[in-house]
Design a protein around this motif. Structure first.
Motif, PDB file in Angstrom:
ATOM      1  N   SER A 102       0.836  -1.209   0.000  1.00 35.89           N
ATOM      2  CA  SER A 102       0.000   0.000   0.000  1.00 35.89           C
ATOM      3  C   SER A 102       0.863   1.248   0.000  1.00 35.89           C
ATOM      4  O   SER A 102       0.580   2.215  -0.729  1.00 35.89           O
ATOM      5  N   ALA A 103       1.921   1.235   0.819  1.00 33.27           N
ATOM      6  CA  ALA A 103       2.828   2.384   0.861  1.00 33.27           C
ATOM      7  C   ALA A 103       3.532   2.568  -0.478  1.00 33.27           C
ATOM      8  O   ALA A 103       3.701   3.700  -0.954  1.00 33.27           O
ATOM      9  N   ALA A 104       3.918   1.462  -1.096  1.00 38.15           N
ATOM     10  CA  ALA A 104       4.581   1.544  -2.406  1.00 38.15           C
ATOM     11  C   ALA A 104       3.636   2.109  -3.457  1.00 38.15           C
ATOM     12  O   ALA A 104       4.029   2.938  -4.287  1.00 38.15           O
ATOM     13  N   ALA A 105       2.380   1.666  -3.429  1.00 42.57           N
ATOM     14  CA  ALA A 105       1.398   2.165  -4.392  1.00 42.57           C
ATOM     15  C   ALA A 105       1.136   3.653  -4.176  1.00 42.57           C
ATOM     16  O   ALA A 105       1.026   4.431  -5.133  1.00 42.57           O
ATOM     17  N   LEU A 106       1.017   4.059  -2.919  1.00 48.26           N
ATOM     18  CA  LEU A 106       0.780   5.464  -2.594  1.00 48.26           C
ATOM     19  C   LEU A 106       1.935   6.341  -3.084  1.00 48.26           C
ATOM     20  O   LEU A 106       1.725   7.376  -3.734  1.00 48.26           O
ATOM     21  N   LEU A 107       3.143   5.915  -2.792  1.00 48.92           N
ATOM     22  CA  LEU A 107       4.316   6.676  -3.230  1.00 48.92           C
ATOM     23  C   LEU A 107       4.396   6.763  -4.748  1.00 48.92           C
ATOM     24  O   LEU A 107       4.678   7.817  -5.316  1.00 48.92           O
ATOM     25  N   THR A 108       4.153   5.644  -5.408  1.00 42.89           N
ATOM     26  CA  THR A 108       4.236   5.614  -6.869  1.00 42.89           C
ATOM     27  C   THR A 108       3.194   6.532  -7.498  1.00 42.89           C
ATOM     28  O   THR A 108       3.494   7.299  -8.420  1.00 42.89           O
ATOM     29  N   ALA A 109       1.951   6.463  -6.986  1.00 37.55           N
ATOM     30  CA  ALA A 109       0.873   7.292  -7.535  1.00 37.55           C
ATOM     31  C   ALA A 109       1.156   8.777  -7.345  1.00 37.55           C
ATOM     32  O   ALA A 109       0.905   9.588  -8.245  1.00 37.55           O
ATOM     33  N   ILE A 110       1.686   9.134  -6.187  1.00 40.04           N
ATOM     34  CA  ILE A 110       1.911  10.551  -5.892  1.00 40.04           C
ATOM     35  C   ILE A 110       3.152  11.090  -6.591  1.00 40.04           C
ATOM     36  O   ILE A 110       3.135  12.178  -7.171  1.00 40.04           O
ATOM     37  N   THR A 111       4.240  10.348  -6.545  1.00 41.91           N
ATOM     38  CA  THR A 111       5.493  10.867  -7.118  1.00 41.91           C
ATOM     39  C   THR A 111       5.474  10.897  -8.640  1.00 41.91           C
ATOM     40  O   THR A 111       6.317  11.550  -9.262  1.00 41.91           O
ATOM     41  N   ARG A 112       4.522  10.183  -9.240  1.00 40.36           N
ATOM     42  CA  ARG A 112       4.379  10.240 -10.691  1.00 40.36           C
ATOM     43  C   ARG A 112       3.532  11.426 -11.149  1.00 40.36           C
ATOM     44  O   ARG A 112       3.433  11.688 -12.339  1.00 40.36           O
ATOM     45  N   GLN A 113       2.910  12.116 -10.203  1.00 39.60           N
ATOM     46  CA  GLN A 113       2.089  13.273 -10.549  1.00 39.60           C
ATOM     47  C   GLN A 113       2.976  14.442 -10.974  1.00 39.60           C
ATOM     48  O   GLN A 113       4.039  14.672 -10.389  1.00 39.60           O
ATOM     49  N   PRO A 114       2.538  15.211 -11.967  1.00 45.51           N
ATOM     50  CA  PRO A 114       3.322  16.379 -12.394  1.00 45.51           C
ATOM     51  C   PRO A 114       3.556  17.375 -11.264  1.00 45.51           C
ATOM     52  O   PRO A 114       4.581  18.065 -11.238  1.00 45.51           O
TER      53      PRO A 114
END
Length: 201
Positions: free
Chosen positions: A71-83
């Motif tokens: 869950s933490a990995a998914a959260l980080l990936t989703a957020i850090t990929r945002q412009p």
């Protein structure tokens, strides 16, 4: 100990494991004396023994260890990929730290995710449930259903508060403390009720 501690002996204290639950999982033919020794060690450290067969232990750890990491990995990936991450990172604070902290507990030294793959059956089931819950929340947001969203959030907060109070006290309400099984009882549980779930399809 529920929070990370600094390395070294500065943070050591006599009650470090007080109220903790020690999962004791052993292969078939483990001598009863070894089980008794493990149980006595748990009691000596102020904790309680919890006997579980290996498959049961894997399922429990998937829920409270593996899924939070994913869950933490998914959260980080989703957020850090945002412009907007370049600016958003400057505002990230305690909430972001706590939500993403599980990713720092990956215990694979050679290949990240190896232990997760080894527990894939349990984690696939849990991920399906987690995704379904996220979709439920998304539906409430899309429909502007504040009543349903509020009820879900209140129930989640209540469940967390109840668990936290129980965990701090080591008091699990009406759940009786686990008894030390005889070798025969342990093996009967291992082969009878704790067998590996059959694969579907």
């Amino acid at each position: 100990c529920l929070y990370p501690v600094a390395p070294g002996g500065e943070t050591a204290r006599p009650d470090l494991f007080k109220g903790g639950l020690f999962v004791i999982s052993s292969p078939p033919h483990t001598h009863s004396d070894a089980l008794k020794l493990a149980s006595d060690l748990a009691a000596l450290l102020g904790g309680q023994p919890y006997f579980a067969d290996p498959y049961e232990a894997d399922g429990l750890m998937a829920a409270v260890h593996g899924l939070p990491q994913l869950s933490a990995a998914a959260l980080l990936t989703a957020i850090t990929r945002q412009p907007g991450w370049r600016e958003a990172r400057k505002l990230a604070g305690q909430t972001f730290i706590e939500a993403t902290e599980p990713i720092t507990h990956l215990d694979d030294h050679t290949q990240l995710g190896q232990s997760i793959l080894l527990n894939r059956e349990n984690l696939l089931r849990l991920l399906d449930d987690y995704i379904a819950t996220l979709r439920e929340m998304r539906d409430y947001l899309e429909a502007e259903d504040s009543e349903s969203l509020s009820a879900l959030l209140k129930e989640a907060a209540r469940a967390r508060t109840v668990w936290w109070q129980q965990r701090q006290k080591g008091d699990w309400e009406a759940t009786p403390p686990p008894e030390i099984p005889s070798s025969g009882q342990f093996f009967a549980r291992l082969f009878g009720l704790g067998g590996k779930p059959s694969k579907k399809g």
